[in-house]
Design a protein around this motif. Structure first.
Motif, PDB file in Angstrom:
ATOM      1  N   TYR A   8      -0.762   3.316  -2.084  1.00  0.00           N
ATOM      2  CA  TYR A   8      -1.206   2.068  -2.464  1.00  0.00           C
ATOM      3  C   TYR A   8      -2.388   1.841  -0.952  1.00  0.00           C
ATOM      4  CZ  TYR A   8       2.094   2.911  -5.822  1.00  0.00           C
ATOM      5  OH  TYR A   8       2.388   3.226  -7.146  1.00  0.00           O
ATOM      6  N   ILE A   9      -3.050   2.059  -1.050  1.00  0.00           N
ATOM      7  CA  ILE A   9      -4.739   1.350   0.115  1.00  0.00           C
ATOM      8  C   ILE A   9      -5.048   0.235  -0.738  1.00  0.00           C
ATOM      9  CG2 ILE A   9      -5.955   2.051   0.870  1.00  0.00           C
ATOM     10  CD1 ILE A   9      -4.417   4.227   0.889  1.00  0.00           C
ATOM     11  N   LEU A  10      -4.484  -1.046   0.207  1.00  0.00           N
ATOM     12  CA  LEU A  10      -5.298  -1.967   0.238  1.00  0.00           C
ATOM     13  C   LEU A  10      -6.304  -2.154   0.412  1.00  0.00           C
ATOM     14  CD1 LEU A  10      -1.664  -4.450   0.413  1.00  0.00           C
ATOM     15  CD2 LEU A  10      -2.497  -3.805  -1.788  1.00  0.00           C
ATOM     16  N   HIS A  11      -6.731  -3.233  -0.393  1.00  0.00           N
ATOM     17  CA  HIS A  11      -8.458  -3.699  -0.008  1.00  0.00           C
ATOM     18  C   HIS A  11      -8.758  -5.019   0.313  1.00  0.00           C
ATOM     19  CE1 HIS A  11     -10.415   0.149   0.069  1.00  0.00           C
ATOM     20  NE2 HIS A  11      -9.403   0.432  -1.067  1.00  0.00           N
ATOM     21  N   THR A  12      -7.903  -5.898   1.064  1.00  0.00           N
ATOM     22  CA  THR A  12      -8.023  -7.260   1.493  1.00  0.00           C
ATOM     23  C   THR A  12      -7.205  -6.992   2.588  1.00  0.00           C
ATOM     24  OG1 THR A  12      -6.267  -8.567   0.449  1.00  0.00           O
ATOM     25  CG2 THR A  12      -5.265  -7.229   0.343  1.00  0.00           C
ATOM     26  N   GLN A  13      -7.892  -8.573   3.081  1.00  0.00           N
ATOM     27  CA  GLN A  13      -7.177  -9.052   4.303  1.00  0.00           C
ATOM     28  C   GLN A  13      -6.184  -9.797   4.513  1.00  0.00           C
ATOM     29  OE1 GLN A  13      -8.552  -8.236   7.267  1.00  0.00           O
ATOM     30  NE2 GLN A  13      -9.770  -6.496   5.977  1.00  0.00           N
ATOM     31  N   ALA A 109       6.678   5.630  -2.141  1.00  0.00           N
ATOM     32  CA  ALA A 109       5.366   4.442  -1.925  1.00  0.00           C
ATOM     33  C   ALA A 109       5.328   4.306  -0.647  1.00  0.00           C
ATOM     34  CB  ALA A 109       6.139   3.240  -3.016  1.00  0.00           C
ATOM     35  N   ASP A 110       4.528   4.586  -0.143  1.00  0.00           N
ATOM     36  CA  ASP A 110       3.627   4.473   0.990  1.00  0.00           C
ATOM     37  C   ASP A 110       2.666   3.159   1.047  1.00  0.00           C
ATOM     38  OD1 ASP A 110       1.853   4.424   3.635  1.00  0.00           O
ATOM     39  OD2 ASP A 110       3.801   6.052   3.886  1.00  0.00           O
ATOM     40  N   ILE A 111       2.485   1.679   1.438  1.00  0.00           N
ATOM     41  CA  ILE A 111       1.660   0.809   1.410  1.00  0.00           C
ATOM     42  C   ILE A 111       0.841   0.897   2.966  1.00  0.00           C
ATOM     43  CG2 ILE A 111       1.348  -1.267   1.191  1.00  0.00           C
ATOM     44  CD1 ILE A 111       3.125  -0.160  -0.684  1.00  0.00           C
ATOM     45  N   VAL A 112      -0.645   1.141   2.035  1.00  0.00           N
ATOM     46  CA  VAL A 112      -1.921   1.025   3.518  1.00  0.00           C
ATOM     47  C   VAL A 112      -2.243  -0.156   3.424  1.00  0.00           C
ATOM     48  CG1 VAL A 112      -3.211   1.924   3.949  1.00  0.00           C
ATOM     49  CG2 VAL A 112      -1.441   3.319   3.157  1.00  0.00           C
ATOM     50  N   ASP A 113      -2.519  -1.179   4.666  1.00  0.00           N
ATOM     51  CA  ASP A 113      -2.753  -2.774   5.013  1.00  0.00           C
ATOM     52  C   ASP A 113      -4.298  -2.041   4.442  1.00  0.00           C
ATOM     53  OD1 ASP A 113      -1.090  -4.511   3.669  1.00  0.00           O
ATOM     54  OD2 ASP A 113      -0.038  -4.097   5.942  1.00  0.00           O
ATOM     55  N   ASP A 114      -5.337  -3.505   5.295  1.00  0.00           N
ATOM     56  CA  ASP A 114      -6.368  -3.652   5.093  1.00  0.00           C
ATOM     57  C   ASP A 114      -7.384  -3.733   6.967  1.00  0.00           C
ATOM     58  OD1 ASP A 114      -9.116  -2.552   4.086  1.00  0.00           O
ATOM     59  OD2 ASP A 114      -9.562  -4.344   2.961  1.00  0.00           O
ATOM     60  N   THR A 115      -6.582  -3.339   6.986  1.00  0.00           N
ATOM     61  CA  THR A 115      -6.416  -3.462   8.717  1.00  0.00           C
ATOM     62  C   THR A 115      -6.964  -1.661   9.221  1.00  0.00           C
ATOM     63  OG1 THR A 115      -4.507  -3.034  10.472  1.00  0.00           O
ATOM     64  CG2 THR A 115      -5.135  -4.995   8.756  1.00  0.00           C
ATOM     65  N   HIS A 116      -7.833  -1.703  10.028  1.00  0.00           N
ATOM     66  CA  HIS A 116      -8.112  -0.365  11.113  1.00  0.00           C
ATOM     67  C   HIS A 116      -7.044   0.121  11.370  1.00  0.00           C
ATOM     68  CE1 HIS A 116     -10.307   2.907  13.097  1.00  0.00           C
ATOM     69  NE2 HIS A 116      -9.412   2.632  14.331  1.00  0.00           N
ATOM     70  N   LYS A 117      -6.470  -0.545  11.849  1.00  0.00           N
ATOM     71  CA  LYS A 117      -4.691  -0.255  12.522  1.00  0.00           C
ATOM     72  C   LYS A 117      -3.995   0.759  11.568  1.00  0.00           C
ATOM     73  CE  LYS A 117      -0.974  -1.013  14.984  1.00  0.00           C
ATOM     74  NZ  LYS A 117      -0.287  -2.220  16.178  1.00  0.00           N
ATOM     75  N   ALA A 118      -3.954  -0.120  10.816  1.00  0.00           N
ATOM     76  CA  ALA A 118      -3.187   0.248   9.071  1.00  0.00           C
ATOM     77  C   ALA A 118      -3.912   1.756   9.099  1.00  0.00           C
ATOM     78  CB  ALA A 118      -2.834  -0.825   8.292  1.00  0.00           C
ATOM     79  N   ARG A 119      -4.780   1.978   8.518  1.00  0.00           N
ATOM     80  CA  ARG A 119      -5.618   2.501   7.847  1.00  0.00           C
ATOM     81  C   ARG A 119      -5.402   3.894   8.708  1.00  0.00           C
ATOM     82  NH1 ARG A 119      -8.161   1.680   3.417  1.00  0.00           N
ATOM     83  NH2 ARG A 119      -8.757  -0.156   2.629  1.00  0.00           N
ATOM     84  N   GLU A 120      -5.660   3.947   9.468  1.00  0.00           N
ATOM     85  CA  GLU A 120      -5.626   5.160  10.758  1.00  0.00           C
ATOM     86  C   GLU A 120      -3.492   5.255  10.831  1.00  0.00           C
ATOM     87  OE1 GLU A 120      -6.246   7.895  12.709  1.00  0.00           O
ATOM     88  OE2 GLU A 120      -7.724   6.566  11.912  1.00  0.00           O
ATOM     89  N   ALA A 121      -3.084   4.887  10.729  1.00  0.00           N
ATOM     90  CA  ALA A 121      -1.270   5.830  10.684  1.00  0.00           C
ATOM     91  C   ALA A 121      -1.870   5.837   9.398  1.00  0.00           C
ATOM     92  CB  ALA A 121      -0.475   4.173  10.818  1.00  0.00           C
ATOM     93  N   GLY A 122      -1.729   5.391   7.938  1.00  0.00           N
ATOM     94  CA  GLY A 122      -1.671   5.684   6.915  1.00  0.00           C
ATOM     95  C   GLY A 122      -2.135   6.749   6.823  1.00  0.00           C
ATOM     96  N   ARG A 123      -3.424   7.652   7.547  1.00  0.00           N
ATOM     97  CA  ARG A 123      -4.160   9.130   7.503  1.00  0.00           C
ATOM     98  C   ARG A 123      -3.664   9.798   8.143  1.00  0.00           C
ATOM     99  NH1 ARG A 123      -8.564   5.660   9.468  1.00  0.00           N
ATOM    100  NH2 ARG A 123     -10.211   5.699   7.351  1.00  0.00           N
ATOM    101  N   ASN A 124      -2.750   8.933   9.133  1.00  0.00           N
ATOM    102  CA  ASN A 124      -1.563  10.134  10.417  1.00  0.00           C
ATOM    103  C   ASN A 124      -0.265  10.725   8.828  1.00  0.00           C
ATOM    104  OD1 ASN A 124      -2.739  10.734  11.962  1.00  0.00           O
ATOM    105  ND2 ASN A 124      -2.788   8.413  13.195  1.00  0.00           N
ATOM    106  N   ARG A 125       0.288   9.420   8.086  1.00  0.00           N
ATOM    107  CA  ARG A 125       0.782  10.024   6.804  1.00  0.00           C
ATOM    108  C   ARG A 125       1.062  10.867   6.072  1.00  0.00           C
ATOM    109  NH1 ARG A 125       2.046   4.404   8.303  1.00  0.00           N
ATOM    110  NH2 ARG A 125       1.223   3.930   5.721  1.00  0.00           N
TER     111      ARG A 125
END
Length: 143
Positions: A8-13, A109-125
Motif C-alpha cells: 500500500y503506497i501512500l501519497h500523503t505527507q 500487508a506492507d504499508i509504505v509512507d510517502d517519504t524518500h526513506k520509507a519508499r527506498e525501504a519499501g523497494r528493498n522489501r
C-alpha cells in the motif's frame, strides 16, 4: 503455499494517513474472519497502535493485545520483537524491514509512507519478496 504481499503506497505527507489505513486493514481482515498480527518496530509504536485500535471507530471494538507482553487468545496481536504468535493469517508490517517470520502468514500487508526513506525501504522489501517468488500486488493510495 507462499503468502501474497499487498504493498500500500501512500501519497500523503501525514503520519495519520498511514495509521488510519493500517487500522482499516486490521478492521477489514478481522471482520473477514482472519487472525491479524501487526508488526511494529518498538514497544512505543506498539503502544501507540494499541491506542489507535481503541479509538479508531467509535461504534466498534477490535479485540487485541500487545504480544508478548500480554499472552491472550485475542484475534489481533500487536508485536514489536522477533517473536511471533503462531496461528495468524494476516501480517501487517509497519516496519522498514521484512520480519523474519513473514512466511508464516497467508497474506502480508506492507504499508509504505510517502517519504524518500520509507519508499527506498519499501523497494528493498519488494525486491526481497520478489526474489522469494511471492505474489506481489501494489495499491496506490491517495489521501
Amino acid at each position: 503455499m507462499k503468502p501474497q504481499v499487498d504493498f500500500y503506497i501512500l501519497h500523503t505527507q501525514t503520519r495519520q494517513a498511514s495509521t488510519r489505513l493500517s487500522c482499516q486493514l486490521v478492521d477489514k481482515a478481522w471482520h473477514q474472519g482472519y487472525r491479524v498480527y501487526i508488526q511494529t518496530h518498538s514497544i512505543a509504536q506498539a503502544q501507540q497502535f494499541d491506542v489507535m485500535l481503541w479509538i479508531f471507530k467509535e461504534e466498534s471494538f477490535l479485540p487485541h493485545d500487545i504480544y508478548p507482553d500480554v499472552l491472550s487468545s485475542a484475534p489481533i496481536q500487536i508485536g514489536y520483537t522477533e517473536q511471533v504468535c503462531e496461528g495468524f493469517d494476516v501480517l501487517i508490517n509497519l516496519t522498514e524491514a521484512v520480519p523474519p517470520f513473514f512466511d508464516q502468514f497467508k497474506r502480508i500487508a506492507d504499508i509504505v509512507d510517502d517519504t524518500h526513506k520509507a519508499r527506498e525501504a519499501g523497494r528493498n522489501r519488494y525486491r526481497f519478496y520478489s526474489r522469494k517468488g511471492l505474489m506481489l500486488k501494489t495499491h496506490e493510495i491517495h489521501r
